[in-house]
Design a protein around this motif. Structure first.
Motif, PDB file in Angstrom:
ATOM      1  N   GLU A   1      -5.481  -1.994  12.499  1.00 19.14           N
ATOM      2  CA  GLU A   1      -5.636  -3.437  12.707  1.00 19.14           C
ATOM      3  C   GLU A   1      -5.866  -4.159  11.380  1.00 19.14           C
ATOM      4  O   GLU A   1      -5.339  -5.254  11.143  1.00 19.14           O
ATOM      5  N   ASP A   2      -6.668  -3.524  10.497  1.00 24.29           N
ATOM      6  CA  ASP A   2      -6.902  -4.124   9.184  1.00 24.29           C
ATOM      7  C   ASP A   2      -5.598  -4.237   8.399  1.00 24.29           C
ATOM      8  O   ASP A   2      -5.326  -5.254   7.744  1.00 24.29           O
ATOM      9  N   LEU A   3      -4.810  -3.169   8.455  1.00 18.06           N
ATOM     10  CA  LEU A   3      -3.562  -3.168   7.706  1.00 18.06           C
ATOM     11  C   LEU A   3      -2.604  -4.234   8.236  1.00 18.06           C
ATOM     12  O   LEU A   3      -1.992  -4.987   7.464  1.00 18.06           O
ATOM     13  N   LYS A   4      -2.479  -4.314   9.570  1.00 16.11           N
ATOM     14  CA  LYS A   4      -1.563  -5.302  10.147  1.00 16.11           C
ATOM     15  C   LYS A   4      -2.018  -6.728   9.856  1.00 16.11           C
ATOM     16  O   LYS A   4      -1.197  -7.599   9.539  1.00 16.11           O
TER      17      LYS A   4
ATOM     18  N   LEU B   1       9.307  -2.828   8.993  1.00 16.96           N
ATOM     19  CA  LEU B   1       8.352  -3.259  10.009  1.00 16.96           C
ATOM     20  C   LEU B   1       8.119  -4.760  10.043  1.00 16.96           C
ATOM     21  O   LEU B   1       7.634  -5.282  11.053  1.00 16.96           O
ATOM     22  N   VAL B   2       8.430  -5.478   8.962  1.00 19.74           N
ATOM     23  CA  VAL B   2       8.092  -6.902   8.903  1.00 19.74           C
ATOM     24  C   VAL B   2       9.335  -7.768   8.798  1.00 19.74           C
ATOM     25  O   VAL B   2       9.634  -8.577   9.658  1.00 19.74           O
TER      26      VAL B   2
ATOM     27  N   ALA C   1      -3.776  -7.692   7.328  1.00 18.13           N
ATOM     28  CA  ALA C   1      -3.552  -7.946   5.914  1.00 18.13           C
ATOM     29  C   ALA C   1      -2.087  -8.273   5.645  1.00 18.13           C
ATOM     30  O   ALA C   1      -1.762  -9.180   4.865  1.00 18.13           O
ATOM     31  N   VAL C   2      -1.205  -7.547   6.295  1.00 16.67           N
ATOM     32  CA  VAL C   2       0.219  -7.803   6.120  1.00 16.67           C
ATOM     33  C   VAL C   2       0.579  -9.198   6.624  1.00 16.67           C
ATOM     34  O   VAL C   2       1.301  -9.961   5.957  1.00 16.67           O
ATOM     35  N   GLU C   3       0.086  -9.553   7.802  1.00 15.71           N
ATOM     36  CA  GLU C   3       0.385 -10.871   8.356  1.00 15.71           C
ATOM     37  C   GLU C   3      -0.216 -11.981   7.501  1.00 15.71           C
ATOM     38  O   GLU C   3       0.401 -13.030   7.284  1.00 15.71           O
ATOM     39  N   HIS C   4      -1.448 -11.745   7.002  1.00 18.99           N
ATOM     40  CA  HIS C   4      -2.107 -12.768   6.176  1.00 18.99           C
ATOM     41  C   HIS C   4      -1.314 -13.011   4.901  1.00 18.99           C
ATOM     42  O   HIS C   4      -1.056 -14.165   4.522  1.00 18.99           O
ATOM     43  N   GLU C   5      -0.938 -11.952   4.215  1.00 22.24           N
ATOM     44  CA  GLU C   5      -0.216 -12.108   2.965  1.00 22.24           C
ATOM     45  C   GLU C   5       1.192 -12.648   3.189  1.00 22.24           C
ATOM     46  O   GLU C   5       1.730 -13.380   2.374  1.00 22.24           O
ATOM     47  N   ARG C   6       1.780 -12.285   4.331  1.00 22.66           N
ATOM     48  CA  ARG C   6       3.111 -12.795   4.629  1.00 22.66           C
ATOM     49  C   ARG C   6       3.092 -14.300   4.836  1.00 22.66           C
ATOM     50  O   ARG C   6       3.972 -15.039   4.400  1.00 22.66           O
TER      51      ARG C   6
END
Length: 468
Positions: A105-108, A65-66, A110-115
């Motif tokens: 939305e929280d999960l996405k 997904l990323v 979080a993924v974008e922030h950590e990425r």
């Protein structure tokens, strides 16, 4: 086909079972075509979840997904598949963190922030622990963070305690099915390149012929060489820790591939017969109409006859086009069959099977390997497993002695590729110059071949005799 593949997987040790299933999944997601299918990724992560491997499952979700391994964005391109995977990713994170209030939305976010916070810009995947932590903080800032667990694999490798269920084996088989069901565009392009400007024809030789070949040497070393014959004999005579025969499972898989060929031949013959029946009926109707038109022509007989001749010629051209279309369709169906068989036999790790190939020399060698296995499953069905294994064991011992003698002697000169190709062609001619009665039809011929439907009936009859 999948029943035989399941038998092959269940007859090996848990360590080998896990490795085999993992290799199948990895091959599928790394495939340029199969790697974009969201269903394959979903089945893989479910496979890992069932075995208590959430961290590896998270890494797979991020790859899909990323950012894939190639650094070219997500591996799964289809938006619908991405949505399904995101929802499954959310479900797993909610279950892992026992936080049902976590939103997509929280999960996405979080993924974008950590990425974006990755220190190493060359990293193509994110640490799953960071995603889990960020997801929790996005959902609830006051939620207490659970301490990271120590890996339970510190003292033992996971393969030593992994077990496979019948459901997981079916899943692994479904991955092979999903990979082999549709021919990738790059393989179709290779076939188009082979055709050039000519009509497509069936791949020849077929991996499995209607009748079992007559082998002077059951080991097949005269066909494929000592090294390949040794590998085949070792597979056919090997057993599992509980005494089950791996060779029998492999031969059942090969028998299933032979059945696929037989069914496809029967399907082609029925399609040919249906077309010829339609053409015959249409011809009779046309001639009746033309005769009726000429009977009332009167003084305009010459003009009517000219019109009738033009209509008759146009009908003949239409019939020719229909026959050519059926030939082309049948050729591509057999090419898809070859692709499926190559994928299935590659998953069984047979020698000379390394994924799909349209190369004539490769297909020739693969057909020789399959002819040895065809003879083996036919002979084992007649004499029984024990007698067949004893015979092959003696062949294996003799071949090992020959191989050791060759190694001790002077080095064997390598054959020039042109000489090898000439030998392959000579063997193919010998194999097909003297076919058994009712041997199946050769590759598709020009449309006039359909003027003899009895040939197709002979082919179907011979396959029918072999199946009973």
């Amino acid at each position: 086909m999948f029943h035989s593949h399941t038998i092959f997987l269940t007859s090996i040790s848990p360590l080998a079972q896990f490795k085999s299933a993992t290799e199948v999944y990895e091959q599928a997601i790394n495939c340029p075509v199969g790697g974009e299918v969201g269903k394959i990724w979903m089945e893989y992560v479910h496979f890992l979840e069932e075995r208590g491997r959430p961290r590896t499952a998270q890494k797979l979700y991020l790859r899909a997904l990323v950012e894939g391994n190639d650094g070219d964005g997500p591996s799964v391109k289809d938006v619908a598949d991405q949505n399904l995977l995101w929802n499954e990713f959310l479900r797993m994170m909610q279950s892992l963190r026992k936080n049902p209030d976590l939103t997509l939305e929280d999960l996405k976010s979080a993924v974008e922030h950590e990425r974006g916070a990755q220190v190493d810009s060359s990293a193509t995947t994110m640490q799953p622990e960071a995603v889990a932590s960020a997801a929790d903080s996005s959902a609830s800032n006051t939620a207490e963070q659970r301490p990271a667990k120590r890996s339970r694999w510190d003292k033992r490798t996971p393969e030593q305690i992994e077990t496979l269920s019948a459901g997981s084996i079916d899943t692994a088989a479904s991955v092979v099915f999903a990979t082999s069901k549709n021919m990738p565009p790059e393989v179709e392009t290779l076939w188009h390149a082979r055709d050039g400007g000519s009509m497509p024809c069936k791949p020849e030789p077929a991996l499995f012929s209607a009748s079992p070949p007559k082998l002077g040497d059951p080991s097949g070393k005269d066909l494929v060489g000592i090294d390949t014959a040794l590998k085949l004999l070792q597979i056919l005579t090997s057993k599992t820790h509980d005494g089950k025969s791996l060779g029998s499972a492999l031969l059942e898989l090969c028998h299933a591939c032979w059945m696929m060929t037989a069914l496809k031949e029967e399907e082609a013959v029925k399609a040919n017969e249906a077309l010829e029946k339609k053409i015959t009926n249409d011809t009779e109707a046309l001639e009746s109409n033309l005769a009726a038109r000429a009977s009332v022509a009167g003084g305009a007989m010459a003009a009517v006859q000219h019109a009738n001749e033009q209509e008759r010629n146009q009908f003949i051209m239409q019939c020719t086009v229909q026959r050519e279309q059926l030939l082309a369709f049948s050729a591509w169906e057999f090419r898809k069959l070859l692709y499926t068989q190559q994928i299935v036999l590659s998953s069984a790790k047979l020698p000379h099977f390394d994924g799909p190939s349209v190369d004539s020399a490769s297909i020739n060698v693969q057909a020789k390997v399959c002819s040895i296995l065809h003879s083996a499953f036919y002979l084992r069905a007649r004499v029984g497993e024990d007698n067949h294994v004893k015979m092959l064991t003696k062949q294996l011992e003799n071949l090992q002695k020959i191989a050791s003698t060759v190694v001790k002697s002077e080095p064997v000169q390598q054959q020039h590729p042109a000489q090898l190709q000439m030998q392959l062609q000579q063997h193919q001619q010998l194999q097909y110059q003297q076919p058994p009665p009712n041997f199946p039809l050769p590759p598709p011929m020009p449309p006039q071949m359909f003027q003899h439907p009895q040939q197709g009936q002979q082919m179907t009859g011979y396959y029918g005799q072999q199946m009973h």
